[in-house]
Design an enzyme around this catalytic site. Structure first.
Site, PDB file in Angstrom:
ATOM      1  N   PHE A 136       0.832  -1.200   0.000  1.00 27.51           N
ATOM      2  CA  PHE A 136       0.000   0.000   0.000  1.00 27.51           C
ATOM      3  C   PHE A 136       0.868   1.252   0.000  1.00 27.51           C
ATOM      4  O   PHE A 136       0.464   2.304   0.495  1.00 27.51           O
ATOM      5  CB  PHE A 136      -0.894   0.023   1.239  1.00 27.51           C
ATOM      6  CG  PHE A 136      -1.937  -1.061   1.278  1.00 27.51           C
ATOM      7  CD1 PHE A 136      -2.373  -1.676   0.119  1.00 27.51           C
ATOM      8  CD2 PHE A 136      -2.484  -1.469   2.478  1.00 27.51           C
ATOM      9  CE1 PHE A 136      -3.330  -2.677   0.152  1.00 27.51           C
ATOM     10  CE2 PHE A 136      -3.452  -2.463   2.529  1.00 27.51           C
ATOM     11  CZ  PHE A 136      -3.870  -3.069   1.365  1.00 27.51           C
ATOM     12  N   CYS A 138       3.611   2.005  -2.779  1.00 28.95           N
ATOM     13  CA  CYS A 138       4.275   2.447  -4.008  1.00 28.95           C
ATOM     14  C   CYS A 138       3.706   3.789  -4.474  1.00 28.95           C
ATOM     15  O   CYS A 138       2.504   3.904  -4.722  1.00 28.95           O
ATOM     16  CB  CYS A 138       4.100   1.393  -5.091  1.00 28.95           C
ATOM     17  SG  CYS A 138       4.998   1.769  -6.605  1.00 28.95           S
ATOM     18  N   CYS A 352      33.141  25.699  14.556  1.00 35.77           N
ATOM     19  CA  CYS A 352      32.152  25.860  15.628  1.00 35.77           C
ATOM     20  C   CYS A 352      31.838  27.337  15.850  1.00 35.77           C
ATOM     21  O   CYS A 352      30.669  27.724  16.025  1.00 35.77           O
ATOM     22  CB  CYS A 352      32.662  25.217  16.913  1.00 35.77           C
ATOM     23  SG  CYS A 352      34.220  25.879  17.535  1.00 35.77           S
ATOM     24  N   CYS A 356      28.144  29.098  15.083  1.00 39.92           N
ATOM     25  CA  CYS A 356      27.474  29.653  16.263  1.00 39.92           C
ATOM     26  C   CYS A 356      27.305  31.150  16.118  1.00 39.92           C
ATOM     27  O   CYS A 356      26.264  31.713  16.463  1.00 39.92           O
ATOM     28  CB  CYS A 356      28.278  29.312  17.521  1.00 39.92           C
ATOM     29  SG  CYS A 356      27.433  29.767  19.054  1.00 39.92           S
TER      30      CYS A 356
END
Length: 435
Positions: A136, A138, A352, A356
């Protein structure tokens, strides 16, 4: 050693790794080769009524690649089997007789009429197959004919067809669910109401993989035209696992056996699905990328992990992570974490700080005493985990819990030890009042 054998709906297999209904399970020669490699079971590629469907004789697949040329997503526009029904049934019968210890599930898709299902079910049962899976899900080609996801998107149809299959067959019925729906719990509930023995999910996701900007044609294309297809592979795993968890923790479907599908490439992927409540896992893309022998790595890795953790068998670890999945409004708002940058392994790349500073909370200093140095500013850190996620050096940035009683530098207040969530928060206009 840990016992990785599976007993799913009474269907036994030496391991929980089944090949999903797809091109790798379309022929006897493929399935035999898979069993020789060590696969615990297969879901035979979806059978339909005669005359068989007609596939395009051109590009059927397209891939999404990572920067190091690994396949992280695969799109296909292939339909169900295009071989005669009788040919498939004869091959299924021979394979099952030759490999009685392996799970043989047959995927089915026929028009949404009682007579069509009533006619095909005895034929499949006569092969000696262990169970059926109702396709049920595809999303292309067949859905335009009123099958596949056209059924899977209507809970009433799911319940109706499932009930027919339970009425006209003694085989266990697995309902394969489409992800192309708003709330996967609704079709799962309908499958259970119809008498389904289990559900499997997810099927592929509607997708277009890209556009050839030189020719201004979507790809893959046939004679200059393309069509949406079904998306699978490692990139869909988070979507699939969310839907699996929703069914596993829904009071109306909790306990309903689940066969997990979507991006299983390593033993870790499989272990995650089992921890979220799955009894078996189905694999397609990984086999199409790496070949059938990948199952040996999957089995060895899962077995070694279970030995290390002391899980004697699959049932000992199945569903252990389900209780940790909650709605957002149940999360503890008094729990606080902060990022920590470990200087001994920091390579000073600055990623980082950049992410940030530009996109988050400006909570990482970039210098100290006039030198390049990255350090968390706890007065601004909200514990979002972005820096941990993008750091190229594993475990160089980690999160630490701010313990109850400790002052949160961002709020200037001590962290409370009490549990509190959004349902009682004073900023919530619909909060519940507690005594």
């Amino acid at each position: 050693m840990a016992d990785i054998s599976s007993n799913f709906l009474g269907i036994k297999s030496p391991n929980p790794f089944w090949l999903a209904s797809a091109p790798p399970t379309d022929k006897e020669v493929n399935v035999v080769r898979a069993f020789e490699a060590g696969w615990g079971g297969v879901v035979w590629k979806t059978l339909g009524e005669d005359p068989p469907v007609v596939n395009v004789s051109g590009p059927r697949y397209s891939t999404l690649m990572s920067q190091d040329r690994r396949v992280i997503g695969l799109n296909n526009i292939e339909l169900i089997t295009d071989r005669p029904l009788r040919t498939n049934l004869e091959e299924i019968r021979r394979v099952k007789r030759a490999w009685p210890d392996r799970a043989m599930i047959v995927s089915l898709m026929v028009p949404c009429t009682e007579q069509s299902w009533k006619a095909i079910l005895p034929m499949v049962e006569d092969t000696g197959a262990d169970g059926i899976e109702l396709n049920f899900g595809c999303p292309h080609g067949m859905s335009e004919r009123g099958m596949g996801s056209a059924v899977g998107q209507v809970p009433e149809y799911i319940q109706m067809v499932t009930a027919w299959c339970k009425q006209y067959s003694r085989l266990p019925v697995i309902v394969k669910l489409t992800p192309n729906i708003t709330d996967v719990r609704q079709p799962a509930r309908a499958a259970k109401a119809g008498g389904a023995d289990a559900v499997s999910l997810i099927n592929t996701i509607n997708s277009i993989m890209g556009v050839d900007l030189d020719r201004m044609v979507m790809h893959p294309s046939t004679d200059g035209w393309g069509s949406h297809g079904g998306y699978c592979g490692p990139a869909v795993k988070p979507i699939a696992q969310n839907m699996v968890a929703e069914i596993a923790r829904d009071p109306q479907t909790a306990g309903l056996p689940i066969s997990g599908i979507g991006g299983v490439t390593t033993w870790r992927d499989a272990a995650e699905y089992i921890a979220l409540g799955c009894g078996t896992v189905q694999v397609c893309t990984a086999a199409m990328v790496y070949g059938f022998k990948i199952v040996q790595d999957l089995c060895n890795g899962l077995s070694n992990y279970m030995d290390e953790k002391g899980y004697a068998n699959l049932d000992a670890m199945r569903g252990l992570a389900v209780p940790t999945v909650k709605n957002w409004n149940q999360l503890n708002l008094n729990y606080v974490e902060k990022a920590v940058i470990h200087q001994d392994s920091c390579i000073q790349c600055g990623r980082c700080h950049i992410v940030c500073e530009d996109t988050s909370h400006q909570a990482i200093f970039a210098s100290k005493n006039g030198k390049r140095h990255f350090e968390v500013n706890e007065a601004e850190c909200v514990g979002c985990n972005l820096c941990v996620s993008i750091c190229p050096v594993p475990d160089t940035i980690t999160m630490r819990r701010v313990m109850p009683g400790e002052i949160d530098a961002r709020t200037g207040q001590p962290v409370s030890a009490e549990y509190a969530n959004w349902t009682t928060h004073p900023n919530n206009p619909m909060r519940t009042v507690t005594a």
